[in-house]
Write a protein that holds these residues in place. Structure first.
Motif, PDB file in Angstrom:
ATOM      1  N   ALA A  73       0.833  -1.207   0.000  1.00  0.00           N
ATOM      2  CA  ALA A  73       0.000   0.000   0.000  1.00  0.00           C
ATOM      3  C   ALA A  73       0.866   1.255   0.000  1.00  0.00           C
ATOM      4  N   PHE A  74       2.101   1.141   0.511  1.00  0.00           N
ATOM      5  CA  PHE A  74       3.000   2.282   0.540  1.00  0.00           C
ATOM      6  C   PHE A  74       3.565   2.618  -0.841  1.00  0.00           C
ATOM      7  N   ALA A  75       3.224   1.819  -1.861  1.00  0.00           N
ATOM      8  CA  ALA A  75       3.588   2.166  -3.233  1.00  0.00           C
ATOM      9  C   ALA A  75       2.675   3.257  -3.780  1.00  0.00           C
ATOM     10  N   ASP A  76       1.438   3.299  -3.295  1.00  0.00           N
ATOM     11  CA  ASP A  76       0.492   4.324  -3.729  1.00  0.00           C
ATOM     12  C   ASP A  76       0.598   5.581  -2.893  1.00  0.00           C
ATOM     13  N   SER A  83      -2.397  -4.263   2.491  1.00  0.00           N
ATOM     14  CA  SER A  83      -2.433  -3.312   3.600  1.00  0.00           C
ATOM     15  C   SER A  83      -1.376  -3.750   4.614  1.00  0.00           C
ATOM     16  N   ALA A  84      -1.398  -3.190   5.823  1.00  0.00           N
ATOM     17  CA  ALA A  84      -0.478  -3.640   6.871  1.00  0.00           C
ATOM     18  C   ALA A  84      -0.812  -5.090   7.224  1.00  0.00           C
ATOM     19  N   ILE A  85       0.205  -5.945   7.213  1.00  0.00           N
ATOM     20  CA  ILE A  85       0.018  -7.367   7.456  1.00  0.00           C
ATOM     21  C   ILE A  85       0.864  -7.771   8.661  1.00  0.00           C
ATOM     22  N   ASP A  86       0.274  -8.571   9.532  1.00  0.00           N
ATOM     23  CA  ASP A  86       0.986  -9.016  10.730  1.00  0.00           C
ATOM     24  C   ASP A  86       1.945 -10.146  10.373  1.00  0.00           C
ATOM     25  N   PRO A 136       1.276   0.090  11.766  1.00  0.00           N
ATOM     26  CA  PRO A 136       0.041   0.719  12.263  1.00  0.00           C
ATOM     27  C   PRO A 136      -1.184  -0.146  11.953  1.00  0.00           C
ATOM     28  N   PRO A 137      -2.199  -0.072  12.799  1.00  0.00           N
ATOM     29  CA  PRO A 137      -3.441  -0.783  12.515  1.00  0.00           C
ATOM     30  C   PRO A 137      -4.235  -0.031  11.440  1.00  0.00           C
ATOM     31  N   VAL A 160      -5.155  -6.054  -1.065  1.00  0.00           N
ATOM     32  CA  VAL A 160      -5.519  -6.936   0.040  1.00  0.00           C
ATOM     33  C   VAL A 160      -5.873  -6.071   1.247  1.00  0.00           C
ATOM     34  N   GLY A 161      -7.160  -6.053   1.562  1.00  0.00           N
ATOM     35  CA  GLY A 161      -7.646  -5.194   2.632  1.00  0.00           C
ATOM     36  C   GLY A 161      -8.149  -3.873   2.078  1.00  0.00           C
ATOM     37  N   SER A 162      -9.287  -3.439   2.587  1.00  0.00           N
ATOM     38  CA  SER A 162      -9.860  -2.183   2.105  1.00  0.00           C
ATOM     39  C   SER A 162      -8.974  -0.989   2.436  1.00  0.00           C
ATOM     40  N   THR A 163      -8.141  -1.109   3.484  1.00  0.00           N
ATOM     41  CA  THR A 163      -7.265  -0.008   3.872  1.00  0.00           C
ATOM     42  C   THR A 163      -6.329   0.385   2.736  1.00  0.00           C
TER      43      THR A 163
END
Length: 335
Positions: free
Chosen positions: A146-149, A191-194, A212-213, A238-241
């Motif tokens: 997600a940090f690519a966008d 998104s952020a993945i654990d 971050p959550p 992956v994930g709406s976030t």
């Protein structure tokens, strides 16, 4: 040209970064579905253990110890797949490392090392994979972020690497299509993945880091990756976030700046001192065979958004069910 990909059970799949996090979850899930596997990582002991684990479950799994930043190592992966299986059907570029710290404080050597693995490792894998897939057909899957966008505070060089992965993948997809290559090229955008990302990352902060959550379990990404193995897809968030962040970054960039300024610095620190952070894996492997970090109390086990994108019929059924439930539970006015 309509591209048809094989079922997972009929595929030989190459997975880089296979001994931890998303790669590990993907390897286990693919093995459970009957795929033959070529597992790739720097940690030979972990690779041996994982290969034995998957073989005990009936999977035809092999491994190659390799550093994806070294093109000759990546060539050996393709050679192993050719020797053992006659080639491969899907190549997944997943290997990556992380750094937590302000871009003005991260050392240039560390930045170069991250870029060598996260970006150039993807380039090496893509080029070598395409040299086989352009003739035999199949899927190339690159794991982005997600940090690519939207670049994130304290992840400057990682964001830059994933921006580069996205740009490279998008360009490669167009060039492959123009050449009529029988190849599906997919970018997976989590998104952020654990995962073990925050545990293995090099840390420049004053406390141990965390992502971050909201967070999702690595199986959500593994499921999306395996969907792309069978179904040609341009990109899967992956994930709406991740999808919301991309939209917000385009529509309201200054608002996203302000939100990060207010939240991202505190949300990415634990209450434990930096001295307790385990050794990082920038220059070599550390503890492997863990999917999750143990640094978050809750990670979402599924994403309705991703399910709707990858399985539209199921997504519509879930949406319809939610609408019916809302209609039943919505309070009615008293007469």
């Amino acid at each position: 040209m309509r591209l048809r990909l094989k079922k997972i059970s009929d595929q030989v799949i190459v997975i880089t970064g296979a001994t931890s996090g998303i790669g590990l979850a993907t390897a286990r899930m693919a093995a459970a579905r009957g795929a033959s596997l070529v597992l790739v990582a720097r940690n030979e002991d972990a690779l041996q253990q994982l290969t034995e684990e998957l073989r005990s479950l009936g999977s035809d799994a092999r491994y190659v110890t390799a550093d994806v930043s070294l093109v000759d190592d990546v060539k050996q992966v393709a050679a192993k797949a050719a020797e053992q299986f006659g080639g491969f059907d899907t190549w997944i570029n997943n290997a990556g490392v992380g750094i937590f710290g302000k871009v003005t404080e991260v050392g240039s050597e560390d930045m170069h090392r991250l870029m060598d693995i996260d970006f150039w490792g993807t380039v090496h894998g893509s080029r070598i994979a395409l040299s086989h897939l352009k003739t035999h057909g199949g899927a190339l899957i690159n794991v982005g972020s997600a940090f690519a966008d939207r670049a994130a505070a304290l992840h400057g060089i990682y964001s830059a690497a994933k921006h580069a992965v996205k740009g490279y993948t998008d360009s490669l997809r167009v060039e492959a299509a123009e050449a009529n290559m029988p190849v599906s090229i997919t970018l997976i955008t989590p998104s952020a993945i654990d995962t073990m990302f925050s545990v293995h990352a090099k840390n420049y902060l004053d406390r141990m880091p965390k992502l971050p959550p909201p967070m999702y379990v690595p199986e959500t990404v593994a499921s999306a990756i395996l969907h792309a193995c069978e179904h040609p897809k341009r990109e899967i968030y992956v994930g709406s976030t991740a999808r919301l962040l991309a939209t917000a970054a385009y529509q309201t960039p200054r608002l996203v700046d302000k939100a990060m300024e207010l939240l991202m610095f505190s949300l990415q620190k634990t209450d434990r001192p930096a001295s307790e952070q385990p050794p990082h894996n920038l220059n070599g492997p550390q503890r492997d065979l863990d999917e999750r970090s143990g640094r978050t109390m809750y990670a979402q086990k599924s994403s309705w958004y991703t399910e709707a994108v990858t399985h539209p019929a199921a997504g519509l059924a879930l949406l319809a069910g939610a609408a019916v439930a809302a209609a039943v539970l919505w309070p009615r006015p008293q007469r």
